[in-house]
Write an enzyme that holds these catalytic residues in place. Structure first.
Site, PDB file in Angstrom:
ATOM      1  N   CYS A  98     -24.862   0.347-123.366  1.00 21.91           N
ATOM      2  CA  CYS A  98     -24.956  -0.344-124.653  1.00 21.91           C
ATOM      3  C   CYS A  98     -24.790  -1.855-124.496  1.00 21.91           C
ATOM      4  O   CYS A  98     -25.508  -2.635-125.126  1.00 21.91           O
ATOM      5  CB  CYS A  98     -23.927   0.214-125.623  1.00 21.91           C
ATOM      6  SG  CYS A  98     -24.253   1.929-126.092  1.00 21.91           S
ATOM      7  N   GLU A 117     -24.171   1.690-130.750  1.00 26.83           N
ATOM      8  CA  GLU A 117     -24.868   0.426-130.495  1.00 26.83           C
ATOM      9  C   GLU A 117     -26.372   0.638-130.304  1.00 26.83           C
ATOM     10  O   GLU A 117     -27.182  -0.170-130.787  1.00 26.83           O
ATOM     11  CB  GLU A 117     -24.297  -0.262-129.242  1.00 26.83           C
ATOM     12  CG  GLU A 117     -22.833  -0.607-129.340  1.00 26.83           C
ATOM     13  CD  GLU A 117     -21.890   0.490-128.856  1.00 26.83           C
ATOM     14  OE1 GLU A 117     -20.729   0.175-128.575  1.00 26.83           O
ATOM     15  OE2 GLU A 117     -22.310   1.665-128.760  1.00 26.83           O
ATOM     16  N   CYS A 138     -20.092   0.648-123.851  1.00 27.14           N
ATOM     17  CA  CYS A 138     -20.271   1.122-122.480  1.00 27.14           C
ATOM     18  C   CYS A 138     -21.291   0.223-121.775  1.00 27.14           C
ATOM     19  O   CYS A 138     -21.905  -0.647-122.382  1.00 27.14           O
ATOM     20  CB  CYS A 138     -20.741   2.581-122.483  1.00 27.14           C
ATOM     21  SG  CYS A 138     -22.457   2.806-123.006  1.00 27.14           S
TER      22      CYS A 138
END
Length: 138
Positions: free
Chosen positions: A89, A58, A86
């Site tokens: 990101c 990302e 996560c």
């Protein structure tokens, strides 16, 4: 967005994840698409090969998008990832204006901090669409 378009985009994200794995990186891929389903940018994880802990799919996607599109507001686009972003990101994508997230596998228990996308989105301003658990056949 229509399910068949999301599935097409998810297949592209999975293929990006396969590229990451073939290069010796963790198997994560991300796709930036417009609202019609047209792929704008593809990216994958390069944390190992770049020796950069922030080089998640990302994050790489955002950097490519800003450079290619010459903008920093991605509100007109959506992101598709083979796995749940996560916390780093997810936060970066929200800061970039993304308001639609589609992902496959749930966040891994080894993530630190262990904080899912929905938890991050709950603290964000404005409405954000999140659809996870998308499975595709290759």
């Amino acid at each position: 967005m229509k399910e068949e378009l999301i599935n097409k985009l998810m297949i592209a994200a999975v293929k990006e994840a396969a590229i990451a794995l073939s290069e010796g990186n963790f198997p994560y891929g991300a796709i930036l698409a417009d609202k019609t389903g047209k792929i704008i940018i593809k990216a994958h994880n390069t944390t190992v090969t770049d020796r950069d802990i922030t080089a998640h799919a990302e994050m790489n996607l955002l950097k490519k998008a800003f450079k290619k599109l010459k903008i920093v507001d991605l509100a007109k686009y959506l992101i598709i990832t083979n796995a749940e972003p996560c916390s780093m990101c997810a936060s970066a994508c929200i800061k970039a204006g993304l308001k639609e997230f589609y992902y496959g596998a749930p966040i891994g228990k080894i993530d630190n901090p262990f904080m899912g996308l929905k938890e991050i989105v709950a603290k964000a301003k404005g409405k954000i669409v999140v659809k996870g658990g998308i499975e595709v056949d290759l």
